[in-house]
Design an enzyme around this catalytic site. Structure first.
Site, PDB file in Angstrom:
ATOM      1  N   LYS A 126       0.819  -1.237   0.000  1.00 15.74           N
ATOM      2  CA  LYS A 126       0.000   0.000   0.000  1.00 15.74           C
ATOM      3  C   LYS A 126       0.836   1.264   0.000  1.00 15.74           C
ATOM      4  O   LYS A 126       0.446   2.271  -0.571  1.00 15.74           O
ATOM      5  CB  LYS A 126      -0.992   0.002   1.158  1.00 15.74           C
ATOM      6  CG  LYS A 126      -0.416  -0.203   2.555  1.00 15.74           C
ATOM      7  CD  LYS A 126      -0.384  -1.635   2.955  1.00 15.74           C
ATOM      8  CE  LYS A 126       0.528  -1.906   4.131  1.00 15.74           C
ATOM      9  NZ  LYS A 126      -0.172  -2.373   5.290  1.00 15.74           N
ATOM     10  N   ASP A 140      -1.157   4.334   7.776  1.00 19.88           N
ATOM     11  CA  ASP A 140      -1.537   3.185   6.941  1.00 19.88           C
ATOM     12  C   ASP A 140      -2.982   3.345   6.446  1.00 19.88           C
ATOM     13  O   ASP A 140      -3.256   3.207   5.241  1.00 19.88           O
ATOM     14  CB  ASP A 140      -1.371   1.903   7.771  1.00 19.88           C
ATOM     15  CG  ASP A 140      -1.770   0.654   7.022  1.00 19.88           C
ATOM     16  OD1 ASP A 140      -1.031   0.263   6.106  1.00 19.88           O
ATOM     17  OD2 ASP A 140      -2.832   0.085   7.332  1.00 19.88           O
ATOM     18  N   LYS A 163      -4.527   4.053   2.565  1.00 25.05           N
ATOM     19  CA  LYS A 163      -5.572   3.213   1.971  1.00 25.05           C
ATOM     20  C   LYS A 163      -6.783   4.044   1.537  1.00 25.05           C
ATOM     21  O   LYS A 163      -7.343   3.806   0.463  1.00 25.05           O
ATOM     22  CB  LYS A 163      -5.974   2.120   2.969  1.00 25.05           C
ATOM     23  CG  LYS A 163      -4.862   1.081   3.172  1.00 25.05           C
ATOM     24  CD  LYS A 163      -5.131   0.206   4.378  1.00 25.05           C
ATOM     25  CE  LYS A 163      -4.073  -0.888   4.545  1.00 25.05           C
ATOM     26  NZ  LYS A 163      -4.188  -1.590   5.835  1.00 25.05           N
ATOM     27  N   GLY A 210      -3.105 -10.081   7.987  1.00 25.37           N
ATOM     28  CA  GLY A 210      -2.791 -11.485   8.284  1.00 25.37           C
ATOM     29  C   GLY A 210      -2.358 -12.208   7.025  1.00 25.37           C
ATOM     30  O   GLY A 210      -2.637 -11.787   5.896  1.00 25.37           O
TER      31      GLY A 210
HETATM   32  N1  HSE Z   1      -0.759  -3.211   9.380  1.00 26.33           N
HETATM   33  C1  HSE Z   1      -1.835  -3.363   8.457  1.00 26.33           C
HETATM   34  C2  HSE Z   1      -3.134  -3.457   9.248  1.00 26.33           C
HETATM   35  C3  HSE Z   1      -1.626  -4.586   7.630  1.00 26.33           C
HETATM   36  O1  HSE Z   1      -3.049  -3.648  10.469  1.00 26.33           O
HETATM   37  O2  HSE Z   1      -4.201  -3.326   8.677  1.00 26.33           O
HETATM   38  C4  HSE Z   1      -2.564  -4.724   6.466  1.00 26.33           C
HETATM   39  O3  HSE Z   1      -2.418  -3.675   5.550  1.00 26.33           O
END
Ligand code: HSE
Length: 406
Positions: A100, A196, A200, A299
């Site tokens: 990502k 993160d 996204k 996961g």
């Molecule tokens: N670290 C990310 C999460 C992993 O916890 O969603 C998946 O993108």
């Protein structure tokens, strides 16, 4: 056999290799020739792995092998993932990725490179782990005018908030659990501080508008300031605190409002019941109305499943480009300060009267476990700018969390 290479033999990469063996039946139903992992690129050796003979350390071995027409990039991070992906695409080798960070930063450039070289760049696993969401947004919902996406897009923080709420565990304890389960990033700050989830929602927003929503332009807050007291208030209000990515298209002028932040989600909203590592993406289209995509957001096998799904599509389309509309034209986002909403606020008890004056129409809230030296309330709808001005005048605010309207 379609021959592939997996770049990075970590959690997701090893999941891809194992999945192709374990689910040979479903794989061959989609691609009857079958898929063979010819190479695994990693800096390390894996002497105990049944796949040890496929491990190579030099990317050029893969690049120079004319049998390789698709690669799975599961390395994560910017470099060398960007260079390897670009070089592969320039040679007409399709790339499927879970990365990502790279997609959010270089998606348009890599898509253009793929198009020029008659191959594909696909990234289903980059958002929502195992949830199919990229293909629905780019393809299944193509006739829709998608006006809103609200997503629980980070499994680590959703796991943490759920465990804090259900088991009264500390922030550090639940973070440790998420790391042990392989959900968290190498540096979990990217999860906790919202980066993160921000990447996204920027990816999804870009696909919504077909232009480039730069994640750097998206206001981003994480969960590190959420306390057990906030969680107690949320419970008393019938809400759950969730880290959300929100993207809305204005029906008037088509401008986009995008934000990542923790929100109080009321029990009447379908996102309220999304717990633990599960992610969910709530999508509103002008014709289809509301949709919700739900599944494991992180996961090994859920994420590998999404990578392999892209791999199979690429294997079926060798020599052509699977179209994804996302140009490098930067999308100008609307001013977040003008966005209206309601807020949950906690202030020291001595500010009670002044708060009532500043936040006209606010409604007080209480929680059995709340400290006695403070007062809490929800505001009437107001712009972010008006809210910040009132907070500045009030001085001290212990906490403020946006409310998601049901
Ligand atoms: N670290 C990310 C999460 C992993 O916890 O969603 C998946 O993108």
């Amino acid at each position: 056999m379609i021959k592939t290479a997996v770049l990075g033999f970590g959690t997701v990469g090893s999941g891809v290799v194992e999945l192709i063996d374990r689910n040979r039946g479903p794989v061959e139903r989609r691609v009857p020739e079958g898929i063979e992992v010819k190479y695994i690129l990693d800096l390390r050796d894996f002497p105990d792995s049944p796949y040890r003979d496929r491990v190579v350390h030099d990317f050029n071995v893969i690049l120079e092998d004319p049998e390789i027409r698709v690669i799975c990039e599961t390395m994560g991070g910017m470099e060398p993932a960007f260079t390897f992906s670009k070089k592969a695409l320039e040679k007409g080798i399709s790339v499927c990725t879970s990365n990502k960070e790279l997609v959010a930063a270089h998606g348009p450039e890599l898509l253009q490179t793929a198009q020029k070289n008659h191959c594909s760049y696909l990234f289903e696993a980059s958002v929502g782990g195992g949830i199919p969401i990229i293909r629905p947004v780019t393809s299944s919902l193509a006739p829709e005018n998608i006006t809103r996406i609200i997503g629980i897009l980070n499994g680590t923080t959703n796991y943490m908030m759920t465990r804090m709420e259900k088991e009264n565990l500390s922030f550090d304890e639940v973070l440790r659990q998420a790391q042990e389960r392989g959900y968290a990033e190498k540096n979990p700050e990217a999860d906790i501080e919202g980066h993160d989830a921000c990447r996204k929602i920027a990816i999804l927003s870009s696909l919504m508008c077909g232009k480039n929503v730069r994640y750097e332009d998206v206001p981003c807050e994480g969960i590190s300031r959420i306390s057990m007291t906030d969680v107690a208030y949320a419970r008393a209000m019938g809400c759950a605190i969730k880290l959300l990515g929100v993207s809305e298209r204005s029906p008037e002028d088509g401008t986009f409002y995008v934000r990542t932040a923790p929100f109080m989600v009321p029990s009447s909203h379908p996102l309220h019941s999304v717990e633990d590592v599960f992610n969910a993406v709530f999508v509103h289209g002008n014709l289809v109305d509301d949709l919700m995509f739900y599944g494991r957001g992180a996961g090994k096998f859920p994420t590998a499943s999404a990578v392999v799904s892209d791999l199979l599509e690429c294997a079926l389309q060798i020599g052509s480009t699977i179209p994804v509309r996302w140009t490098d034209e930067v999308m100008q986002l609307s001013d977040p300060a003008q966005k209206k909403g309601r807020f949950f606020v906690r202030v020291p008890a001595e500010h009670r009267e002044k708060a009532a004056e500043l936040f006209k129409g606010c409604a007080s809230v209480s929680a059995p476990e709340a400290p006695t030296d403070e007062t809490a309330f929800t505001t009437a709808p107001m712009t972010e700018a008006a809210f910040e001005a009132a907070v500045a005048e009030l001085g001290e605010v212990r906490s403020r969390i946006r409310l998601l309207e049901a």
